[in-house]
Design a protein around this motif. Structure first.
Motif, PDB file in Angstrom:
ATOM      1  N   THR A 162       0.651  -1.324   0.244  1.00  0.00           N
ATOM      2  CA  THR A 162       0.047  -0.125  -0.038  1.00  0.00           C
ATOM      3  C   THR A 162       0.808   1.260  -0.049  1.00  0.00           C
ATOM      4  OG1 THR A 162      -0.212   0.293   2.321  1.00  0.00           O
ATOM      5  CG2 THR A 162      -1.831  -1.029   1.508  1.00  0.00           C
ATOM      6  N   GLY A 163       0.466   2.349  -0.184  1.00  0.00           N
ATOM      7  CA  GLY A 163       0.892   3.611   0.152  1.00  0.00           C
ATOM      8  C   GLY A 163       1.623   3.825   1.410  1.00  0.00           C
ATOM      9  N   GLY A 164       2.527   4.603   1.596  1.00  0.00           N
ATOM     10  CA  GLY A 164       3.089   4.653   2.900  1.00  0.00           C
ATOM     11  C   GLY A 164       2.343   5.621   3.823  1.00  0.00           C
ATOM     12  N   ASN A 165       1.630   6.246   3.379  1.00  0.00           N
ATOM     13  CA  ASN A 165       0.554   7.112   4.260  1.00  0.00           C
ATOM     14  C   ASN A 165      -0.930   6.287   4.649  1.00  0.00           C
ATOM     15  OD1 ASN A 165      -0.452   7.196   1.514  1.00  0.00           O
ATOM     16  ND2 ASN A 165      -1.734   8.867   2.001  1.00  0.00           N
ATOM     17  N   ARG A 166      -0.751   5.045   4.284  1.00  0.00           N
ATOM     18  CA  ARG A 166      -2.142   4.113   4.727  1.00  0.00           C
ATOM     19  C   ARG A 166      -1.784   3.767   6.120  1.00  0.00           C
ATOM     20  NH1 ARG A 166      -5.408   2.050   0.793  1.00  0.00           N
ATOM     21  NH2 ARG A 166      -6.754   1.219   2.626  1.00  0.00           N
ATOM     22  N   ASN A 167      -3.043   3.582   6.537  1.00  0.00           N
ATOM     23  CA  ASN A 167      -2.951   2.978   8.501  1.00  0.00           C
ATOM     24  C   ASN A 167      -2.874   1.557   8.202  1.00  0.00           C
ATOM     25  OD1 ASN A 167      -3.717   2.222  10.965  1.00  0.00           O
ATOM     26  ND2 ASN A 167      -3.998   4.365  11.285  1.00  0.00           N
ATOM     27  N   GLU A 168      -2.146   0.997   9.136  1.00  0.00           N
ATOM     28  CA  GLU A 168      -1.719  -0.452   9.068  1.00  0.00           C
ATOM     29  C   GLU A 168      -3.079  -1.076   9.268  1.00  0.00           C
ATOM     30  OE1 GLU A 168      -0.158   1.586  10.931  1.00  0.00           O
ATOM     31  OE2 GLU A 168       2.070   0.970  10.953  1.00  0.00           O
ATOM     32  N   VAL A 169      -3.932  -0.585  10.093  1.00  0.00           N
ATOM     33  CA  VAL A 169      -5.368  -1.518  10.604  1.00  0.00           C
ATOM     34  C   VAL A 169      -6.078  -1.698   9.174  1.00  0.00           C
ATOM     35  CG1 VAL A 169      -6.665   0.532  11.070  1.00  0.00           C
ATOM     36  CG2 VAL A 169      -6.854  -1.733  12.172  1.00  0.00           C
ATOM     37  N   THR A 170      -6.132  -0.780   8.232  1.00  0.00           N
ATOM     38  CA  THR A 170      -6.846  -0.862   6.833  1.00  0.00           C
ATOM     39  C   THR A 170      -6.465  -2.421   6.288  1.00  0.00           C
ATOM     40  OG1 THR A 170      -5.392   0.494   5.467  1.00  0.00           O
ATOM     41  CG2 THR A 170      -7.101   1.668   6.646  1.00  0.00           C
ATOM     42  N   GLN A 171      -5.494  -2.602   6.390  1.00  0.00           N
ATOM     43  CA  GLN A 171      -5.066  -4.019   5.654  1.00  0.00           C
ATOM     44  C   GLN A 171      -5.293  -5.270   6.626  1.00  0.00           C
ATOM     45  OE1 GLN A 171      -4.212  -3.685   2.364  1.00  0.00           O
ATOM     46  NE2 GLN A 171      -5.049  -1.471   3.049  1.00  0.00           N
ATOM     47  N   LEU A 172      -5.779  -5.067   7.680  1.00  0.00           N
ATOM     48  CA  LEU A 172      -6.039  -6.314   8.698  1.00  0.00           C
ATOM     49  C   LEU A 172      -6.804  -7.301   7.913  1.00  0.00           C
ATOM     50  CD1 LEU A 172      -5.654  -7.524  11.352  1.00  0.00           C
ATOM     51  CD2 LEU A 172      -7.537  -6.031  12.298  1.00  0.00           C
ATOM     52  N   MET A 173      -8.209  -6.951   7.575  1.00  0.00           N
ATOM     53  CA  MET A 173      -9.017  -7.906   6.988  1.00  0.00           C
ATOM     54  C   MET A 173      -8.754  -8.166   5.758  1.00  0.00           C
ATOM     55  SD  MET A 173     -10.811  -8.372   9.545  1.00  0.00           S
ATOM     56  CE  MET A 173     -11.694  -9.616   8.609  1.00  0.00           C
TER      57      MET A 173
END
Length: 280
Positions: A162-173
């Motif tokens: 993902t982009g470097g500004n994306r929060n980690e939790v958005t990729q959890l699911m």
């Protein structure tokens, strides 16, 4: 002529890491799409797939620019290897190779489904491109994030970019859903670990509920709790796996403008980590 010096700490007598052993090639070759040579105007003979793969691995291990791939290695031109990497990624070769190796690890009892661990790591993206963003840890310079989920022993089950500004939790699911159905034993393929460990970056009750709904118990550190609260004795495993991914020099910095090429390198590297664990 310039002399290329590559220091990968290869011990005396060890095979160079970009040389594909027969046992690995036997697993990869059936996955490669067959390309028939034209009968009329056949043109130059196609470079052997095994040599092209070794050229791809050479770039992955050394981070050398494609155009500087040494011709004396016999791996063809950098552009030829780049096209093979692109075409094989689009054909799903690296994903299928990863699944084949996970199935072999599962059959050998080397996958620890009692828990999974998730984390991410930021890398610079010097040329920009899709799936980059202003880095919150690098003065807003373009960057990307490598997101990884592993089994309890550190074997990578899925990776994403993902982009470097994306929060980690958005990729959890998305990462949980990206775990492939792993065969190798009698019965239904295994896809879900028993529980999931994550750090404070994933602390959100909404996502805890979503993880619970998949049948996985979430063990996510809460913000405000002191460090050394106990979860670190589990999470170091995924941090080690990210370090193994970045042992491949091409993944330490994102040089590719095209995100699919960088993702191809990530999936190939994850498969190689599985391969090393299988033959160790």
């Amino acid at each position: 002529m310039a002399l290329l010096v590559v220091d990968l700490h290869v011990k005396k007598g060890e095979q160079l890491p970009w040389i594909v052993p027969d046992s690995l090639w036997e697993r990869i070759e059936p996955l490669l799409p067959k390309v028939e040579r034209r009968r009329r105007y056949p043109g130059r003979k196609r470079l052997d797939d095994r040599l092209a793969l070794q050229g791809i691995l050479f770039v992955l291990y050394t981070a050398i620019p494609w155009e500087f791939l040494p011709q004396e290695l016999g791996f063809g031109s950098g552009m030829t290897c780049w096209r093979r990497l692109r075409d094989w990624h689009q054909a799903g070769v690296w994903d299928r190779l990863h699944q084949v190796l996970l199935a072999e690890l599962h059959a050998a009892g080397q996958l620890d489904w009692s828990k999974a661990l998730i984390d991410s790591s930021h890398v610079r993206a010097l040329k920009g491109g899709p799936k980059t963003g202003p880095s919150p840890v690098d003065r807003a310079k373009p960057g990307s994030k490598h997101h990884v989920i592993t089994d309890g022993s550190g074997i990578p089950l899925a990776v994403c970019l993902t982009g470097g500004n994306r929060n980690e939790v958005t990729q959890l699911m998305p990462l949980i859903k990206a775990i492939p159905p792993v065969r190798g034993r009698v019965g239904r393929p295994r896809k879900r670990p028993d529980c999931l460990y994550a750090d404070r970056g994933y602390d959100h009750d909404k996502y805890r509920r979503l993880v619970w709904r998949t049948g996985i118990k979430p063990n996510i550190a809460r913000r405000g709790t002191p460090h050394g609260s106990g979860l670190g004795i589990h999470r170091w495993v995924v941090e080690r796996t990210i370090a193994l991914l970045h042992w491949f020099r091409r993944l330490r910095i994102r040089w590719e403008v095209r995100d699919d090429i960088h993702e191809a390198f990530m999936t190939l590297a994850a498969a190689i980590i599985c391969w090393r664990r299988l033959v160790r």
